[in-house]
Design a protein around this motif. Structure first.
Motif, PDB file in Angstrom:
ATOM      1  N   VAL A   1       8.922   1.306  -5.932  1.00  0.00           N
ATOM      2  CA  VAL A   1       7.450   2.052  -5.543  1.00  0.00           C
ATOM      3  C   VAL A   1       7.450   3.477  -6.122  1.00  0.00           C
ATOM      4  O   VAL A   1       8.237   4.125  -5.938  1.00  0.00           O
ATOM      5  CB  VAL A   1       7.376   2.035  -3.959  1.00  0.00           C
TER       6      VAL A   1
ATOM      7  N   ASP B   1       8.363  10.488   4.266  1.00  0.00           N
ATOM      8  CA  ASP B   1       8.168   9.728   3.165  1.00  0.00           C
ATOM      9  C   ASP B   1       8.475  10.993   2.232  1.00  0.00           C
ATOM     10  O   ASP B   1       7.429  12.119   2.088  1.00  0.00           O
ATOM     11  CB  ASP B   1       6.661   9.239   2.989  1.00  0.00           C
TER      12      ASP B   1
ATOM     13  N   VAL C   1       5.829  12.858   0.031  1.00  0.00           N
ATOM     14  CA  VAL C   1       4.562  13.635   1.064  1.00  0.00           C
ATOM     15  C   VAL C   1       5.283  14.707   1.711  1.00  0.00           C
ATOM     16  O   VAL C   1       4.592  15.956   1.763  1.00  0.00           O
ATOM     17  CB  VAL C   1       4.058  12.638   1.934  1.00  0.00           C
TER      18      VAL C   1
ATOM     19  N   ALA D   1       0.773  -1.169  -0.115  1.00  0.00           N
ATOM     20  CA  ALA D   1       0.095   0.039  -0.090  1.00  0.00           C
ATOM     21  C   ALA D   1       0.753   1.178   0.053  1.00  0.00           C
ATOM     22  O   ALA D   1       0.280   2.434  -0.283  1.00  0.00           O
ATOM     23  CB  ALA D   1      -1.181   0.167   1.282  1.00  0.00           C
ATOM     24  N   SER D   2       2.104   1.281   0.283  1.00  0.00           N
ATOM     25  CA  SER D   2       3.013   2.328   0.418  1.00  0.00           C
ATOM     26  C   SER D   2       4.390   2.126   0.406  1.00  0.00           C
ATOM     27  O   SER D   2       4.745   0.929   0.605  1.00  0.00           O
ATOM     28  CB  SER D   2       2.501   3.074   2.024  1.00  0.00           C
ATOM     29  N   ALA D   3       5.179   3.065   0.126  1.00  0.00           N
ATOM     30  CA  ALA D   3       6.578   3.032   0.134  1.00  0.00           C
ATOM     31  C   ALA D   3       7.251   2.603   1.456  1.00  0.00           C
ATOM     32  O   ALA D   3       8.180   1.633   1.749  1.00  0.00           O
ATOM     33  CB  ALA D   3       7.245   4.290  -0.156  1.00  0.00           C
ATOM     34  N   GLU D   4       6.747   2.951   2.446  1.00  0.00           N
ATOM     35  CA  GLU D   4       6.907   2.587   3.918  1.00  0.00           C
ATOM     36  C   GLU D   4       6.739   1.055   3.880  1.00  0.00           C
ATOM     37  O   GLU D   4       7.548   0.274   4.491  1.00  0.00           O
ATOM     38  CB  GLU D   4       6.162   3.238   5.168  1.00  0.00           C
ATOM     39  N   GLU D   5       5.728   0.595   3.690  1.00  0.00           N
ATOM     40  CA  GLU D   5       5.635  -0.822   3.883  1.00  0.00           C
ATOM     41  C   GLU D   5       6.604  -1.691   3.188  1.00  0.00           C
ATOM     42  O   GLU D   5       6.878  -2.744   3.423  1.00  0.00           O
ATOM     43  CB  GLU D   5       4.083  -1.358   3.406  1.00  0.00           C
TER      44      GLU D   5
END
Length: 214
Positions: A117, A95, A98, A5-9
């Motif tokens: 990503v 991030d 963002v 779902a995200s770059a962090e994940e």
């Protein structure tokens, strides 16, 4: 790995899969281009496990290291503690697609901001340029292509040249001095422990001592 779902994940999962991803040594272009600069404040974008930030701190810089992965930052903080430079490095999670670290820095370093990503790399690098203090240096290092001998994966990836990166920054005329724009070959160790060759490129710019708009 399934869809993330995200770059962090994505990056937390990647860092969580092994005790160490990177060598822990500073990038060769960082050492080459920063050696001889007077230490000041530095921002390391996409710091990962902290190799570059820790080296900078050891050279006398006060460093902010930022990454999207909390796991990477926790690992980097441990490495800095063991290296005896924890008091010279501040670790911040961002991030960069963002939000961007606040402040201006004598050195802003962005090494290998390539990601599977989706990431607005050009916008991030423009923010990086805006974060350089008057008289400071922007250092952008990236891959120039896939490793020698590798079959390129079926991915729509463009590795920009230093000239393309420079143009994409949209810098004001007369506000910056171009110091280095070059492509070079270096050795690296792949995940199987083999020594390989890869081409990278470096863009190094110095901001004018009188601050101009970005």
């Amino acid at each position: 790995m399934g869809e993330v779902a995200s770059a962090e994940e994505y990056w937390d999962e990647r860092y969580g899969g092994t005790e160490r991803i990177w060598s822990g040594r500073p990038n060769v272009a960082l050492v080459r281009e920063v050696t001889g600069l007077a230490p000041g404040t530095a921002l390391d974008l996409g710091c990962g496990e902290g190799g570059d930030a820790i080296w900078l701190a050891g050279q006398g810089w006060r460093v902010v290291g930022t990454d999207v992965s909390r796991r990477a930052l926790e690992r980097a903080a441990g490495h800095a503690e063991r290296a005896g430079v924890a008091d010279r490095v501040e670790w911040r999670r961002h991030d960069l697609a963002v939000d961007f670290p606040a402040g201006r820095f004598d050195l802003v370093s962005a090494h290998f901001l390539h990601s599977p990503v989706e990431m607005p790399r050009e916008e991030i690098l423009r923010s990086a340029a805006a974060a350089v203090a008057p008289g400071g240096v922007l250092l952008v290092v990236g891959h120039a292509g896939w490793p020698a001998g590798d079959e390129p994966p079926d991915l729509d990836v463009h590795f920009p040249t230093p000239e393309e990166v420079h143009a994409s920054l949209e810098l004001p005329p007369g506000g910056w001095e171009l110091l280095v724009a070059t492509e070079y070959e270096r050795e690296f160790t792949d995940p199987e422990g083999r020594t390989r060759m890869r081409r990278d490129n470096t863009l190094k710019l110095r901001r004018a001592a009188a601050l101009t708009s970005s």
